[in-house]
Design a protein around this motif. Structure first.
Motif, short mmCIF file in Angstrom:
data_model
loop_
_atom_site.label_atom_id
_atom_site.label_comp_id
_atom_site.label_asym_id
_atom_site.label_seq_id
_atom_site.Cartn_x
_atom_site.Cartn_y
_atom_site.Cartn_z
N ALA A 11 -64.59 -16.87 -8.35
CA ALA A 11 -63.64 -15.98 -7.69
C ALA A 11 -64.00 -15.89 -6.21
N LEU A 12 -62.99 -16.03 -5.35
CA LEU A 12 -63.22 -16.08 -3.91
C LEU A 12 -62.29 -15.08 -3.22
N TYR A 13 -62.85 -14.34 -2.26
CA TYR A 13 -62.02 -13.42 -1.47
C TYR A 13 -62.19 -13.73 0.02
N PHE A 56 -62.68 -12.90 -15.27
CA PHE A 56 -63.90 -13.39 -15.90
C PHE A 56 -63.86 -13.27 -17.42
N THR A 112 -60.59 -21.08 -11.00
CA THR A 112 -60.92 -20.43 -9.73
C THR A 112 -59.82 -19.47 -9.33
N ALA A 157 -67.81 -16.32 0.12
CA ALA A 157 -66.84 -17.11 -0.64
C ALA A 157 -66.98 -18.59 -0.30
N VAL A 200 -72.70 -12.30 -14.10
CA VAL A 200 -71.87 -12.46 -12.90
C VAL A 200 -72.79 -12.36 -11.69
N TYR A 253 -68.73 -14.61 -7.85
CA TYR A 253 -67.73 -14.05 -6.93
C TYR A 253 -68.33 -14.00 -5.54
N VAL A 299 -60.83 -4.55 -6.40
CA VAL A 299 -61.10 -5.90 -6.88
C VAL A 299 -61.76 -5.91 -8.26
N ILE A 334 -67.41 -13.21 -1.27
CA ILE A 334 -66.50 -12.60 -0.31
C ILE A 334 -66.82 -13.10 1.09
N LEU A 375 -72.88 -11.99 -7.52
CA LEU A 375 -72.08 -11.60 -6.36
C LEU A 375 -72.73 -12.16 -5.10
N LEU A 415 -61.38 -8.82 -11.22
CA LEU A 415 -62.50 -9.67 -11.63
C LEU A 415 -62.78 -9.54 -13.13
#
Length: 264
Positions: free
Chosen positions: A114-116, A262, A211, A97, A23, A91, A254, A93, A25, A258
């Motif tokens: 993954a989007l924040y 995932f 997504t 993101a 993963v 992921y 979060v 943010i 970030l 996640l």
């Protein structure tokens, strides 16, 4: 300190922790491994995944190469994914993101995204950006005043004047000033979604992987409108609101989401 080298020769510093599927970030504006949410979140995820955190170019222990282009940051992220084995969950943010979304559209090995709260402006409910904002930020940086650029940014995102004044007296201010010169980078990455109009339906057509688009239940309506708009233009997107959260997202809120996304 492990590093990878981006195609333009820029050295990108990263950390790796945990064990399991990779993963990556991706931080937002003014954040990096030593200052921001990625490292605490990595600790939350490390029991299930091999987590890569990295300093985006111009931040922390990563180098920088002029001239800047969003494509170079996509290449940086691709270099991290290649280091992770060629494919990874990603992921991002805030502006991270937006960067992750652009990178996914370039087909760089992202298998789940993954989007924040990418801070796009899709209607008239959001904060009004001064027409000369980008030029003034550039002038601050060119004149060697990164602190002024940070103040201008904080005012734009709604920080009260007293909070900005107090922040300048705290140890964190030095860290913010150290990466103030990267604020134009984030603004360039966000440009496609800052026009105060519906998002283009044909921009991210290659983002066909599963997504997850998230926002906080206590975030302002303009931000939530933006996330719903992002989810609406992506073919395989799920939209979810994290109860009680704001743009200052807590890692413990979060991380379980996640892990579930995932692992599915």
């Amino acid at each position: 300190m492990p590093t990878v080298t981006s195609p333009d020769g820029t050295t990108i510093a990263y950390d790796k922790t945990g064990d399991g599927p990779p993963v990556v970030l991706v931080d937002g504006a003014l954040c990096y491994r030593a200052f921001g949410p990625a490292t605490p979140l990595a600790k939350q995820l490390a029991d299930r995944f091999t987590v890569y955190t990295y300093d985006r170019r111009g931040r922390g222990e990563s180098a920088d190469t002029a001239p800047y282009a969003a494509e170079r940051e996509i290449e940086d992220l691709e270099a991290i994914i290649k280091e992770a084995g060629g494919t990874a969950f990603v992921y991002g943010i805030s502006s991270g993101a937006a960067l992750a979304l652009e990178a996914a559209n370039h087909g760089i090995g992202i298998t789940r995204l993954a989007l924040y709260e990418a801070p796009y402006l899709v209607d008239d409910t959001g904060p009004v950006e001064p027409p000369d904002y980008r030029e003034r930020i550039a002038e601050d940086i060119a004149a060697g005043r990164p602190g002024d650029a940070v103040k201008r940014f904080m005012k734009l995102v709604g920080a009260p004047r007293i909070a900005i004044t107090m922040m300048r007296l705290m140890p964190a201010w030095k860290k913010l000033k150290a990466v103030g010169h990267t604020l134009p980078y984030d603004r360039e990455i966000l440009e496609p979604g800052r026009k105060r109009e519906p998002l283009p339906s044909d921009r991210w057509t290659s983002v066909t992987m599963p997504t997850l688009v998230m926002d906080g239940g206590k975030s302002p309506e303009w931000m939530r409108n933006s996330q719903r708009a992002v989810a609406a233009v992506l073919p395989e997107a799920e939209y979810r609101t994290l109860a009680g959260q704001t743009h200052m997202l807590k890692a413990e809120a979060v991380a379980p989401v996640l892990k579930e996304f995932f692992a599915s």
